[in-house]
Scaffold this motif. Sequence first.
Motif, PDB file in Angstrom:
ATOM      1  N   PRO A  40      30.403  33.764  41.868  1.00  0.00           N
ATOM      2  CA  PRO A  40      29.645  33.039  40.843  1.00  0.00           C
ATOM      3  C   PRO A  40      30.495  31.999  40.102  1.00  0.00           C
ATOM      4  N   SER A  41      31.797  32.267  39.935  1.00  0.00           N
ATOM      5  CA  SER A  41      32.672  31.331  39.223  1.00  0.00           C
ATOM      6  C   SER A  41      33.286  30.291  40.157  1.00  0.00           C
ATOM      7  N   GLY A  42      33.144  30.487  41.466  1.00  0.00           N
ATOM      8  CA  GLY A  42      33.744  29.583  42.434  1.00  0.00           C
ATOM      9  C   GLY A  42      35.235  29.830  42.628  1.00  0.00           C
ATOM     10  N   THR A  43      35.755  30.907  42.017  1.00  0.00           N
ATOM     11  CA  THR A  43      37.168  31.250  42.165  1.00  0.00           C
ATOM     12  C   THR A  43      37.285  32.720  42.570  1.00  0.00           C
ATOM     13  N   VAL A  44      38.454  33.071  43.063  1.00  0.00           N
ATOM     14  CA  VAL A  44      38.726  34.471  43.422  1.00  0.00           C
ATOM     15  C   VAL A  44      40.067  34.900  42.824  1.00  0.00           C
ATOM     16  N   THR A  45      40.279  34.526  41.552  1.00  0.00           N
ATOM     17  CA  THR A  45      41.539  34.861  40.897  1.00  0.00           C
ATOM     18  C   THR A  45      41.697  36.368  40.677  1.00  0.00           C
ATOM     19  N   SER A  46      40.619  37.123  40.776  1.00  0.00           N
ATOM     20  CA  SER A  46      40.702  38.580  40.609  1.00  0.00           C
ATOM     21  C   SER A  46      41.101  39.295  41.900  1.00  0.00           C
ATOM     22  N   ALA A  47      41.274  38.546  42.981  1.00  0.00           N
ATOM     23  CA  ALA A  47      41.672  39.155  44.256  1.00  0.00           C
ATOM     24  C   ALA A  47      43.097  39.675  44.173  1.00  0.00           C
ATOM     25  N   PRO A  48      43.380  40.797  44.841  1.00  0.00           N
ATOM     26  CA  PRO A  48      44.763  41.278  44.874  1.00  0.00           C
ATOM     27  C   PRO A  48      45.631  40.267  45.615  1.00  0.00           C
ATOM     28  N   LYS A  49      46.907  40.206  45.253  1.00  0.00           N
ATOM     29  CA  LYS A  49      47.820  39.280  45.923  1.00  0.00           C
ATOM     30  C   LYS A  49      48.923  40.061  46.639  1.00  0.00           C
ATOM     31  N   THR A 118      41.561  42.988  38.076  1.00  0.00           N
ATOM     32  CA  THR A 118      41.721  42.776  39.516  1.00  0.00           C
ATOM     33  C   THR A 118      40.610  43.547  40.206  1.00  0.00           C
ATOM     34  N   CYS A 119      40.055  42.987  41.269  1.00  0.00           N
ATOM     35  CA  CYS A 119      38.973  43.644  42.016  1.00  0.00           C
ATOM     36  C   CYS A 119      39.414  43.947  43.449  1.00  0.00           C
ATOM     37  N   MET A 120      39.103  45.156  43.884  1.00  0.00           N
ATOM     38  CA  MET A 120      39.287  45.545  45.290  1.00  0.00           C
ATOM     39  C   MET A 120      37.883  45.835  45.819  1.00  0.00           C
ATOM     40  N   TYR A 121      37.469  45.091  46.825  1.00  0.00           N
ATOM     41  CA  TYR A 121      36.134  45.293  47.385  1.00  0.00           C
ATOM     42  C   TYR A 121      36.120  46.328  48.505  1.00  0.00           C
ATOM     43  N   ARG A 122      37.131  46.305  49.336  1.00  0.00           N
ATOM     44  CA  ARG A 122      37.172  47.276  50.433  1.00  0.00           C
ATOM     45  C   ARG A 122      38.607  47.452  50.892  1.00  0.00           C
ATOM     46  N   VAL A 123      38.972  48.720  51.140  1.00  0.00           N
ATOM     47  CA  VAL A 123      40.261  49.061  51.733  1.00  0.00           C
ATOM     48  C   VAL A 123      39.962  49.976  52.910  1.00  0.00           C
ATOM     49  N   GLN A 124      40.477  49.644  54.083  1.00  0.00           N
ATOM     50  CA  GLN A 124      40.324  50.486  55.267  1.00  0.00           C
ATOM     51  C   GLN A 124      41.702  50.796  55.816  1.00  0.00           C
ATOM     52  N   VAL A 125      41.872  52.021  56.296  1.00  0.00           N
ATOM     53  CA  VAL A 125      43.121  52.366  56.967  1.00  0.00           C
ATOM     54  C   VAL A 125      42.814  52.600  58.440  1.00  0.00           C
TER      55      VAL A 125
END
Length: 138
Positions: A40-49, A118-125
């Motif tokens: 919605p904001s056009g950015t993904v600054t909350s993504a983990p780095k 920070t947002c994590m949408y999905r983690v798979q191992v």
Amino acid sequence: VSPGRCWAFKGHQGQVVIKLPARVHLTAVTVQHIAKDVSPSGTVTSAPKDIAVFVSLLGTSGGGVDADGEEESLLGTFTYNVEKEPMQTFPLQDVLPPRAFSYVKVLVKSNWGNPWYTCMYRVQVHGRMENQKASAKI
């Protein structure tokens, strides 16, 4: 994966410990965030780095000791790149001697600039169960 439907944590650092359904020889981890064009904001600054992945038999956090008297094992550090695909898979280092683990800790050390969360949408191992020969996704 929908905007806002994520595991969000305060600030730019956090961790999650995942109990696996069986002891697993891990080979890779996949991390997913939303793409800029659906944000919605056009950015993904909350993504983990910057992310580190640890394993243990007891699920300890922060340099603990497992049942065999061993500390957590670091299997890799990597950078999630917001300029690439939203779902990114990173190979993990082999543990020597080879062994299977019951817990995975995903430690987020920084994000892409959001000071509040920070947002994590999905983690798979990925890997194979201790008594399984073929590769399987867990």
